[in-house]
Design an enzyme around this catalytic site. Structure first.
Site, short mmCIF file in Angstrom:
data_model
loop_
_atom_site.label_atom_id
_atom_site.label_comp_id
_atom_site.label_asym_id
_atom_site.label_seq_id
_atom_site.Cartn_x
_atom_site.Cartn_y
_atom_site.Cartn_z
N ASP A 1 0.88 -1.17 0.00
CA ASP A 1 0.00 0.00 0.00
C ASP A 1 0.91 1.22 0.00
O ASP A 1 1.71 1.41 0.91
CB ASP A 1 -0.88 -0.02 1.25
CG ASP A 1 -1.88 1.13 1.29
OD1 ASP A 1 -1.62 2.19 0.67
OD2 ASP A 1 -2.91 0.99 1.97
N ASP B 1 -8.79 3.64 -7.69
CA ASP B 1 -10.11 3.21 -7.26
C ASP B 1 -10.90 4.43 -6.83
O ASP B 1 -10.48 5.16 -5.93
CB ASP B 1 -9.98 2.22 -6.09
CG ASP B 1 -11.29 1.52 -5.77
OD1 ASP B 1 -12.36 2.13 -5.98
OD2 ASP B 1 -11.24 0.37 -5.31
N TYR C 1 -7.09 -1.17 -19.20
CA TYR C 1 -8.11 -0.74 -18.24
C TYR C 1 -8.79 0.53 -18.75
O TYR C 1 -10.02 0.64 -18.72
CB TYR C 1 -7.49 -0.48 -16.86
CG TYR C 1 -8.50 0.12 -15.91
CD1 TYR C 1 -9.37 -0.69 -15.19
CD2 TYR C 1 -8.62 1.51 -15.76
CE1 TYR C 1 -10.33 -0.15 -14.36
CE2 TYR C 1 -9.58 2.06 -14.94
CZ TYR C 1 -10.42 1.23 -14.24
OH TYR C 1 -11.38 1.77 -13.42
#
Length: 199
Positions: free
Chosen positions: A83, A105, A181
């Site tokens: 992270d 996100d 994506y």
């Protein structure tokens, strides 16, 4: 994962100095949340004198990036499976020339907005890590996330938004690498590209 990542991974503790990790490179770039590594690897291949550090929490993305790095024989990339919020505080101050945060996100629901990567704390890290004149690029295809980022960054005197007209955020920058994506058009708007310079 077992052989290449230990060789090109970030140190597990202590300060991270990109220039020391990639001494042959005269520009240091960070990509946060690189997904499958398409953008990271293509940028690194196109700019062999720039050092690229990628941080991605998901195993499959790291594995895909490693496969591409190995296939292309790139020696100007370092990776971490982590992270980024936990690693950024370990970076030396003013050590980066550029940061990419592409299609993070969006956490659509209002009650989840606090989970978005762009927050006051990460904005402060961007400001700390970028050299004067360093560039931050954020891209999203979710209108609410674009609005969120603009509120966080345009109100901060440490960053200067580079858009002069609507085309500057509606058209991909000349050096942008389109990923699979991005082509899926999963968001609710056309991609928005927000470039900021560290003042």
């Amino acid at each position: 994962m077992d052989t290449l990542l230990p060789r090109i991974g970030l140190p597990s503790d202590g300060l991270i100095d990109p220039a020391a990790l990639l001494p042959a490179c005269d520009v240091q770039v960070l990509e946060i949340g690189f997904g499958g590594g398409e953008h990271l690897v293509a940028q690194a291949a196109a700019r062999p004198l720039a050092g690229f550090i990628g941080i991605e929490p998901f195993l499959n993305g790291v594995a895909k990036a490693l496969t591409a790095i190995d296939a292309d024989g790139l020696d100007n990339v370092r990776l971490a499976r982590a992270d980024a919020r936990e690693i950024l505080p370990r970076f030396e101050t003013a050590c980066l020339d550029q940061i990419y945060l592409l299609f993070p996100d969006p956490w659509h629901k209002k009650r989840h907005a606090k989970r978005r990567f762009v927050q006051p704390e990460t904005r402060d890290q961007f400001a700390r890590l970028l050299k004067p004149g360093g560039r931050l690029r954020i891209a999203t295809d979710v209108k609410s996330y674009a609005d969120h980022c603009m509120i966080e960054l345009t109100g901060d005197v440490r960053f200067a938004w580079q858009a002069g007209n609507a085309g500057d955020w509606r058209q991909p920058p000349a050096d942008h690498i389109t990923t699979r994506y991005e082509t899926k058009n999963l968001g609710d708007c056309a991609p928005v590209f927000m470039d900021f310079v560290r003042v």
